[in-house]
Each structure stands twice: as structure tokens, then as C-alpha cells.
Design an enzyme around this catalytic site. Structure first.
Site, PDB file in Angstrom:
ATOM      1  N   SER A 140      -4.342  37.259  40.771  1.00  0.00           N
ATOM      2  CA  SER A 140      -5.257  37.098  39.841  1.00  0.00           C
ATOM      3  C   SER A 140      -6.845  37.580  40.739  1.00  0.00           C
ATOM      4  O   SER A 140      -6.811  37.563  41.701  1.00  0.00           O
ATOM      5  CB  SER A 140      -5.545  35.729  39.166  1.00  0.00           C
ATOM      6  N   TYR A 153      -6.342  26.659  41.202  1.00  0.00           N
ATOM      7  CA  TYR A 153      -5.785  28.134  40.559  1.00  0.00           C
ATOM      8  C   TYR A 153      -6.277  29.193  41.752  1.00  0.00           C
ATOM      9  O   TYR A 153      -5.301  29.993  41.938  1.00  0.00           O
ATOM     10  CB  TYR A 153      -6.314  28.540  39.336  1.00  0.00           C
TER      11      TYR A 153
END
Length: 250
Positions: A140, A153
Site C-alpha cells: 500500500s 497498517y
């Protein structure tokens, strides 16, 4: 080598039942691959896809060691090798750092990072037998930038990017290529709670030169290319699918 195809490829896709994972599953099948999808629930996936005769499914939580072992056994018995591994499964809880409980951030690390590492390690002998294998890790932009996705995350995605580079250095001798893909905001169920916030969406679009969020098929197209022998000299890369976000300053 002249065909843009995955004909004959055997591929394992984790979390392949929705969002980016579903788009990758769909495109791999359309390009001729045999695909094994593992997810907590695989209900109704057959009805969402064409060429589903080449689709196989396993239900289970990859943080469970027994699920990973049974998955390895199934691939070894049915295929005897693995040409493509797509590590896509992931989860998130968006909070400020001090608001996470230890259980919550450990769950994010177990799902996004540790289960992926263990599965990749387990699949190594199967990938080695391919002689032209490709590992594709879905990371990501949160692994490179603070995008308000929560520290755990972002930390797991940064680790995935670095993991990709280390495996490239170790596994290239076995003809296993390893790359990661870092999407920006993509129109998926995981991103939906953020994209439904008007103020947040406005900020996202203002940072994105193309002026829109991405679509799952725009990520799956890159995954398909990285799975092909056409990309045989591409390894160790983290490629951002971000509408230009990472190139924009003011």
C-alpha cells in the site's frame, strides 16, 4: 512469449473473494490461469466469475497454521508446483495510535504480515519447482506515506515492501521473481468507510493528480503483467498504482 496470457499458470491468491483480490482472480481466470483462492468465506464467488471451471477454493483463516499446512498439501497433491503466489489478504482498523489495544494491533500484524510471511516460506519449494515463478505482494502507499490509515497498517505494509526486496536478493537464483504493488485509494469494501466521508474524499482527490480514486481492475492489470513471463526481468520492485499521488507535492 508473444502471447499476453497466463495459460497453464497455477496461481494461489489469498483474500481473492472481494475488492482487489477478486479483480485479480477474475483477470487471472480470463487470461487462462488455474486459480486457487483462499479466504475466510468463498460463498457465491463462482457466480461472480467466468471461466470458473479453473477456479478452486479453500475456506480458512491464514493466521491459522493448520490452514496454511492444508493449503500447501492441496497444492502439492493437485499441482505439484506453484507458478504465481499473490499475497493479498489484509485487514485494518483506522484509529489514532494511542487508541489501539495490544490485541488489535497484534491482529493487524498477524493478518497482514506474519501469516503472509509464513505462507510464502511454506510455498518456497513449490515456487522453486515452477522454474519461472512470480510472487506478488499487495502492499500500500501507506507503507511509504502517512495517509491516516493508522500506524499498525502502515507498518505492516512498509514491512511487506522491505520483505519483497530481501526475497528478491535471496530467491532470484531459483528463478523466483518477487514484486510488490502499492495501491492508493481504490474503490473496494475496505476503503468504502473512508470514501463515504465527503471531507476525507475531497482531501484524497485533491492529492491525486488524476482527480479520482482507482478501480480494482487497474491494480489487477499490473498483477497480471507481473505474473506473466513477459515481465521476466522485473523483480524487487514496489510499483505504486496511485493516480500520480506519490509524484505530487503542492
Amino acid at each position: 512469449m508473444n502471447n499476453w496470457s497466463l495459460q497453464g499458470k497455477k496461481a494461489l491468491i489469498t483474500g481473492g473473494t472481494k475488492g482487489i483480490g477478486l479483480a485479480i482472480t477474475r483477470e487471472f481466470l480470463e487470461l487462462g490461469a488455474e486459480v486457487l483462492v483462499v479466504a475466510r468465506s468463498t460463498k457465491n464467488i463462482q457466480g461472480k466469475l467466468k471461466n470458473s471451471a479453473n477456479l478452486f477454493t479453500v475456506e480458512g483463516d491464514l493466521t491459522n497454521r493448520e490452514v496454511r499446512q492444508s493449503l500447501f498439501k492441496k497444492i502439492n497433491e493437485n499441482w505439484g508446483k506453484l507458478d504465481v503466489l499473490v499475497n493479498n489478504v489484509g485487514t485494518n482498523m483506522r484509529k489514532k495510535f494511542v487508541e489501539y489495544t495490544e490485541e488489535e494491533y497484534r491482529q493487524i500484524f498477524e493478518t497482514n504480515l506474519f501469516s503472509m510471511m509464513e505462507l510464502t516460506k511454506l510455498c518456497y519449494p513449490l515456487l522453486k519447482k515452477s522454474e519461472s515463478a512470480s510472487v506478488i505482494n499487495i502492499a500500500s502507499v501507506a507503507g511509504s506515506f502517512d495517509v491516516l490509515s493508522g500506524p499498525p497498517y502502515g507498518m505492516t505494509k512498509a514491512a511487506i515492501i522491505q520483505f519483497t526486496k530481501h526475497l528478491t536478493a535471496e530467491w532470484s537464483i531459483d528463478n523466483i521473481r518477487v514484486n510488490s504493488i502499492s495501491p492508493w485509494y481504490i474503490d473496494t469494501p475496505l476503503a468504502k468507510p473512508v470514501l463515504e466521508q465527503p471531507e476525507r474524499l475531497e482531501k484524497i482527490l485533491a492529492r491525486t493528480p488524476m482527480g479520482r480514486v482507482g478501480q480494482p481492475h487497474e491494480v489487477s492489470a499490473l498483477a497480471s503483467f507481473l505474473a506473466m513471463d513477459k515481465s521476466s526481468y522485473i523483480t524487487g520492485q514496489n510499483i505504486m498504482v496511485d493516480g500520480g499521488m506519490s509524484a505530487k507535492g503542492l
